[in-house]
Design a protein around this motif. Sequence first.
Motif, PDB file in Angstrom:
ATOM      1  N   TYR A 338       0.842  -1.194   0.000  1.00  0.00           N
ATOM      2  CA  TYR A 338       0.000   0.000   0.000  1.00  0.00           C
ATOM      3  C   TYR A 338       0.878   1.245   0.000  1.00  0.00           C
ATOM      4  O   TYR A 338       1.721   1.425   0.895  1.00  0.00           O
ATOM      5  N   TYR A 395      -0.343  -4.367   2.103  1.00  0.00           N
ATOM      6  CA  TYR A 395      -1.741  -3.949   2.213  1.00  0.00           C
ATOM      7  C   TYR A 395      -2.323  -4.473   3.517  1.00  0.00           C
ATOM      8  O   TYR A 395      -1.994  -5.579   3.980  1.00  0.00           O
ATOM      9  N   ARG A 400      -5.747   0.795   4.825  1.00  0.00           N
ATOM     10  CA  ARG A 400      -4.592   0.723   3.925  1.00  0.00           C
ATOM     11  C   ARG A 400      -4.819  -0.374   2.886  1.00  0.00           C
ATOM     12  O   ARG A 400      -3.936  -1.188   2.601  1.00  0.00           O
TER      13      ARG A 400
END
Length: 786
Positions: A338, A395, A400
């Motif tokens: 992310y 991630y 996020r």
Amino acid sequence: MNQQAEPFLKELRELDDFKQVHVSRPHESAHLHASGRATYTDDIPLVAGTLHAALGLSTKAHAKIVSMSFDAVRATPGVVAVFTADDIPGHNQCGPIIHDDPILAEGVVQFLGQPMFIVVATSHDIARLAARRATIEYEELPAVLTAQQARAAEQYVLPPMKLARGAAAAKIAHAAHREAGEMLLGGQEQFYLEGQISYAVPKDDEGMHVYCSTQHPSEMQHHVAHALGVASHNVLIECRRMGGGFGGKESQSALFACCAAVAAWKLLCPVKLRPDRDDDMMVTGKRHDFHYAYEVGYSDDGVIDGVSVDMTSRCGFSADLSGPVMTRAVCHFDNAYYFPDIAIEGYCGKTNTQSNTAFRGFGGPQGAFAIEYIIDNVARSLKLDPLDVRRKNLYGKTERNLTPYGQTVEDNVIHELLDELEATSGYRSRRAAVREFNAKNTVLKKGIAITPVKFGIAFNVTHFNQAGALVHIYTDGSVLVNHGGTEMGQGLNTKVAQVVAHELGISFSRVRVTATDTSKVANTSATAASTGSDLNGKAAQDAAGQLRQRLAAFAAMKYGAGEVSANDVRFADDCVVVGEVVVPFEEIIKNAYLARVQLWSDGFYATPKLYWDQKTLQGRPFFYYSYGAAVSEVVIDTLTGEMRVLRADALHDVGASLNPQLDIGQVEGGFIQGMGWLTTEELWWNPGGKLMTHAPSTYKIPTVNDTPPDFRVNLFKNRNAEDSIHRSKAVGEPPLLLPFSVFFAIRDAVAAVGDYEVNPPMNAPATAEEILKAVRAVRASRGAQS
């Protein structure tokens, strides 16, 4: 209830465990492969009067065609005809998206190896020999050969793509640490065992039957029809199986299908076109090679604050599928991480080389490779374990979890998968052992790396995510299936047969899957993007499900005495259970036929939830994600650059696998193919634009000797969160990213030469020469520092 039925009914009530999916079965053609009886296009018995074609290829990378003389060609005994672009009755085009890809060069040649004319003769060898006797006069033009040259000249096959979120430049500028750099990632030859081949047989009333080794029969139908100037219903494309595809037979089989069909049309006789391996490699496109320039800003603990990347691909002379390939590269740069502040630019460089095309992963590996390289640098610069840096940027589950292109990651299992692999592979202790080994050895150096994968599944062109199928039940209880996918060794037909057998409650041996045929299932999508089982499995399930419902209604009426509903009728173990009555499947079928119940059905499937705006690069391009990770340990010889993979551990998520052994085979094959791409498979063009690595003698694919002696592949226990076919996941492309771990293990070993103080400047593929060059660069850098 009879005594024979009672134990069977008791077993069904207590266990109800009949299943033909989620079980390992041999490939449906394994016995044919092993015995040599599997029929490929070149094995089809020739119709009387069949002639053979060969292509005349350009010897210049970029030039005007001043004149072409075929006197020596026609004088060759056995030559029947020579055809040029002027002889094509319809359109001289075979570009899959943009009409910039002529079947035969017309007026100008745009790469060395471009087909210019067709020679038809009484034998393959005569046609190939005669094609080299043409006298061509050229007027040479400047040639652009590399992605960097195309970028400098601002020469592109498509407009640039740009995707950004947040303020990457500002975050990079204010980060605690900043780095910038560039690297190269090479392309890859398709190197299918069976090369490109088409066999065109004219039929009555302007019909044309083309047997073609292709992943996309419907597109071949479209192109052949346009080349001949006829309607699509005049053209039948058939493909029983391919000896490998990998993407190279998605769009680029069109040229060969069209050339064979044009020759057959003009001569009114069957024509086969099977290029020699050298010609195949000179004509066809490869995996796109990429040049990257990047900047990254990050914190003391390795969290990336901002990142930007500029990617330029070598597309070749035409667009082909370069646009979708770059789109997928842009959408996979994030891989499993992310990044709130990110900027990605993609440029499709136009070059005077073969037009590059689809290849397993379709740009995804090229996009993800860049961020893995960046993270590898970040970890080494901070003297942290790269796994820890990767974990910090993954991630999240519920936050996020929004990708730069706007899709929420809803099915994330990468954390659990990495935990399991780290434990089962003994990564931490082995990393310590590698460093201990390196401290004691000056010539040999070991390296180890672990890399994750998040790969989106679906065509990134939404309307391609559809499929059809036909299922027929014959009166003896046997079942015939036809669907729009193509079998290239991956086991698609096996899985579809399993799905149909499971749906009808019958044994696998009752089901036969026939050749893909555009006259049976029309308007099909390519077998690509790892969607073959997802799409065609669902379509076949739909068709079989309709038959099951009809048979259930009939059985309830005939055997249920009005007391059993159709919903309570059960199909299992080649029987149909109606209340307490057990009827053999074939008996139900015979009686249903006598009662005029329809015993065939069509099925259709369209993947839900997908939408995509190519202009903004926003939407939901993927139905779900597949995840995986691998640990690789290597040893290098710092005197020669020689490398060996000592051990590889791969853990891959295929959801609830339809066929675990087939899927493990795909993971193993994808790993080795990706390892070859990143280590030994080097494409090289000379300054004149000639591909010098155009044969097995000059292009090194991995062999069985390159397989890690300790190779451990396991499937991660999971069920697809989305309603895919029996909650399974795709397995074709994602495993190709697992051997990133091999490349970064090599880089780890090279870094050991400089006591892990220097990020080795190493491009891919990491050939022996590249490794040796990186070793010398690290030593030179350390010497300069000291």
